[in-house]
Design an enzyme around this catalytic site. Structure first.
Site, mmCIF file in Angstrom:
data_model
loop_
_atom_site.group_PDB
_atom_site.id
_atom_site.type_symbol
_atom_site.label_atom_id
_atom_site.label_comp_id
_atom_site.label_asym_id
_atom_site.label_seq_id
_atom_site.Cartn_x
_atom_site.Cartn_y
_atom_site.Cartn_z
ATOM 1 N N LYS A 27 -42.486 -60.816 0.359
ATOM 2 C CA LYS A 27 -42.602 -61.948 1.283
ATOM 3 C C LYS A 27 -42.443 -61.507 2.747
ATOM 4 O O LYS A 27 -43.218 -61.921 3.614
ATOM 5 C CB LYS A 27 -41.557 -63.007 0.919
ATOM 6 N N THR B 195 -42.925 -58.498 3.958
ATOM 7 C CA THR B 195 -44.067 -57.644 4.294
ATOM 8 C C THR B 195 -45.287 -58.499 4.628
ATOM 9 O O THR B 195 -46.016 -58.212 5.588
ATOM 10 C CB THR B 195 -44.375 -56.690 3.124
ATOM 11 N N ARG C 218 -35.065 -63.067 9.390
ATOM 12 C CA ARG C 218 -33.611 -62.962 9.281
ATOM 13 C C ARG C 218 -33.176 -61.504 9.430
ATOM 14 O O ARG C 218 -33.963 -60.583 9.201
ATOM 15 C CB ARG C 218 -33.131 -63.485 7.914
ATOM 16 N N LYS D 260 -31.036 -54.350 -3.619
ATOM 17 C CA LYS D 260 -32.289 -54.760 -3.000
ATOM 18 C C LYS D 260 -32.795 -53.763 -1.969
ATOM 19 O O LYS D 260 -33.994 -53.584 -1.788
ATOM 20 C CB LYS D 260 -32.114 -56.134 -2.343
ATOM 21 N N ALA E 232 -30.423 -67.469 0.728
ATOM 22 C CA ALA E 232 -30.992 -68.765 0.340
ATOM 23 C C ALA E 232 -30.434 -69.286 -0.976
ATOM 24 O O ALA E 232 -30.576 -70.468 -1.279
ATOM 25 C CB ALA E 232 -32.507 -68.663 0.250
ATOM 26 N N PHE F 38 -36.011 -66.176 -0.722
ATOM 27 C CA PHE F 38 -36.292 -66.360 -2.146
ATOM 28 C C PHE F 38 -37.506 -67.273 -2.357
ATOM 29 O O PHE F 38 -38.425 -67.267 -1.560
ATOM 30 C CB PHE F 38 -35.049 -66.868 -2.880
ATOM 31 N N PHE G 156 -51.560 -55.085 -4.998
ATOM 32 C CA PHE G 156 -51.032 -53.793 -5.422
ATOM 33 C C PHE G 156 -52.173 -52.974 -6.017
ATOM 34 O O PHE G 156 -53.147 -53.537 -6.533
ATOM 35 C CB PHE G 156 -49.915 -53.977 -6.452
ATOM 36 N N TRP H 87 -49.411 -53.917 3.004
ATOM 37 C CA TRP H 87 -48.622 -52.682 2.885
ATOM 38 C C TRP H 87 -49.480 -51.482 3.253
ATOM 39 O O TRP H 87 -49.072 -50.619 4.012
ATOM 40 C CB TRP H 87 -48.079 -52.529 1.459
#
Length: 554
Positions: free
Chosen positions: A70, A72, A93, A104, A271, A299, A379, A407
């Site tokens: 998210k 990215t 954030r 993470k 969140a 999230f 991906f 990405w």
């Protein structure tokens, strides 16, 4: 393949004064933290420009261990908007050290869609978390001091204010303070929360200015006196000193992406246990200085985005022009029952079973009457058949889905997505409406979110939660919004129920009062406000060489 940190180190990062110049910020007004980070004074917020701005919220399907990307996508989309000539910045954030050293890892995007300097942002940054931690713990110290000296007649058994630390440390969840004899205080049971779960963090992220910040801090509920009278932080005369500690932390941080797109990074509430969005001040700062502002909520849509709409937007008067919902073929296959180690393998059966999770989140967006676009984060293992299936099922609901390779290609890989998002922002007529009215009673607000957003069949309350409801009503604070603490892994309060569960019951264990932040926190399921480290934490892979170069962050 190059790592994120190699890509970041090879980037042509510009002096932050140049980034500020792009936004029309005088270099003399920037408060510099080295060459590539700066704080921006609040007087650059322009209420009239905020009203005219195009705010874009990025959310996601229910997160999975496969990762959805998210942040990215948020960064790549903002870069993509600049590619197509739309003046854009991104507002995010700040990372917490807990996840950075835990499971993470960092939170600065990845590949060709990162914010820089990524090592600094992930590790301490400009000290905002430290200031929040100190302000929070100052109040804790002043509470125990008042108990020790018997001022205000505080009953220590009613004090629920814990201490905080920005680290995953399960051993601190429960503790006893005041040991050591008469001069060390009154022994009582308490504990630590992670800094991201602090009410001070929530307050900082909802405050409009210094005056509002101090007032909200003063409204923090502490406990009761022995004769059952409520005690607030203002009664301890703590709010002035606490606000002083946050003098610099309230100012947004300006950095840049790999493509030198301006990025504001400020605040970091989780969140699943807080409101999960960056500060109102940073959002309005971006909206004052750019035409199209991309922001995100933590999230899945059921957590951060619901709170973004029902708490942040209602509190600050914001209204996004569009929602971008991030999904991946891998994550949808996981929601459809595929094993984590096999989500990179073609599996149309699992994809078809898991698409219901995406569809539920789209229903939720439409329930707020906001226009949407689905961003399929590409991906290398995705097949054309899988991508076409996701696009068709999305477009059957009248919502466009666009494949983005942010990405691998950065803003160039988001040009199609940016074009579609801009078209939606410019043409779609939003009639945003919140999910509930703040004046409703708390059970009705909880039920509305749980049934409409999560898909619950019913709500159950423990005896403690019922007692909490009574206390909040007696304090006259039952007109506050609800910031429901719930697992991020499922639409339900049971992390094992992936996909789109139905006919489940949400159990509210307790309800915490965050009167300073201006909401109540119904806690469901087994939510930990102080996470623990995994068996093999990310910290084991992080290192620094003899020249001070950091490795292992991702």
């Amino acid at each position: 393949m190059k790592s994120d940190i190699q890509i970041a180190n090879e980037a042509k990062i510009q002096p932050i004064t140049d980034i500020g110049s792009k936004l029309g910020i005088d270099s003399k007004d920037l408060e510099l933290y080295g060459n590539y980070k700066a704080k921006v004074p609040l007087n650059y917020i322009d209420p009239e420009k905020v009203k005219k701005n195009n705010l874009i919220l990025v959310s996601a399907i229910s997160p999975t261990p496969a990762g959805e990307g998210k942040t990215t996508i948020s960064i790549g989309l903002s870069q993509g908007l600049n590619h197509i000539g739309a003046d854009s910045s991104v507002v995010l954030r700040e990372p917490s050290l807990g996840p950075v050293f835990g499971i993470k890892g960092g939170a600065t995007g990845g590949g060709m869609s990162q914010v820089l300097p990524m090592e600094d942002i992930n590790l301490h940054f400009t000290g905002d978390f430290a200031a929040i931690e100190k302000a929070h713990n100052l109040l804790a110290a002043m509470i125990d001091n008042a108990v020790q000296h018997r001022t205000l007649n505080i009953d220590p058994r009613t004090v629920l204010w814990k201490r905080v630390m920005d680290m995953n440390d399960r051993s601190l969840r429960n503790s006893i303070v005041g040991l050591g004899g008469r001069t060390s205080g009154f022994p009582r049971e308490t504990g630590f929360d992670i800094t991201a779960a602090s009410e001070i963090m929530a307050i900082l992220c909802l405050a409009e200015d210094f005056k509002d910040l101090k007032e909200r801090i003063g409204n923090i509920f502490i406990g009761y006196t022995f004769d059952k009278k409520p005690v607030y932080a203002r009664d301890l005369k703590a709010h002035g000193a606490m606000a002083a500690l946050l003098r610099d932390a309230i100012k947004p941080n300006l950095v840049q992406t790999l493509e030198n797109t301006p990025a504001f990074i400020h605040g970091g509430p989780f969140a699943n246990i807080a409101q999960g969005t960056n500060s109102v001040i940073a959002t309005k700062m971006g909206m004052s200085l750019s035409d199209y502002v991309v922001t995100e909520a933590g999230f899945g849509f059921d957590l951060g985005a619901e709170k973004f709409f029902d708490i942040k937007c209602q509190s600050s008067g914001l209204s996004p022009k569009a929602v971008v919902l991030v999904a991946t073929a891998r994550a949808l296959k996981y929601h459809g029952g595929a094993d984590l180690d096999k989500v990179n393998e073609p599996n149309m059966e699992a994809l078809k079973a898991g698409i219901s999770n995406l569809e539920k989140h789209l229903e939720n967006i439409q329930a707020f009457n906001v226009c949407a676009v689905v961003a399929i984060n590409k991906f290398a293992t995705d097949t054309d058949e899988e991508l076409e299936y996701i696009k068709k099922r999305t477009e059957d609901r009248g919502i466009k889905a666009v494949v983005a390779d942010v990405w691998g290609q950065g803003g160039k890989g988001a040009e199609d997505l940016a074009t579609e998002v801009k078209a939606v922002v410019d043409q779609c007529e939003n009639k945003f409406k919140p999910m509930y009215d703040w004046e409703w009673d708390i059970p009705k607000k909880i039920e509305t979110v749980a049934k409409n957003i999560y898909g619950a069949a019913a709500i159950d309350y423990t005896s403690r939660a019922k007692a909490d409801l009574k206390k909040i009503k007696e304090l006259g604070l039952d007109n506050l919004p609800v910031c429901i603490a719930k697992t991020q892994k499922s639409l339900s309060d049971n992390p094992k129920l992936i996909g789109r569960p139905k006919d489940f019951v949400v159990t509210v264990r307790e309800i915490e009062l965050s009167s300073g932040a201006g909401f109540v926190v119904p806690i469901t399921g087994k939510i930990m406000r102080m996470p623990g480290l995994p068996k093999a934490p990310s910290a084991e892979k992080i290192d620094v060489d003899d020249d001070g170069n950091i490795s292992g962050l991702f």
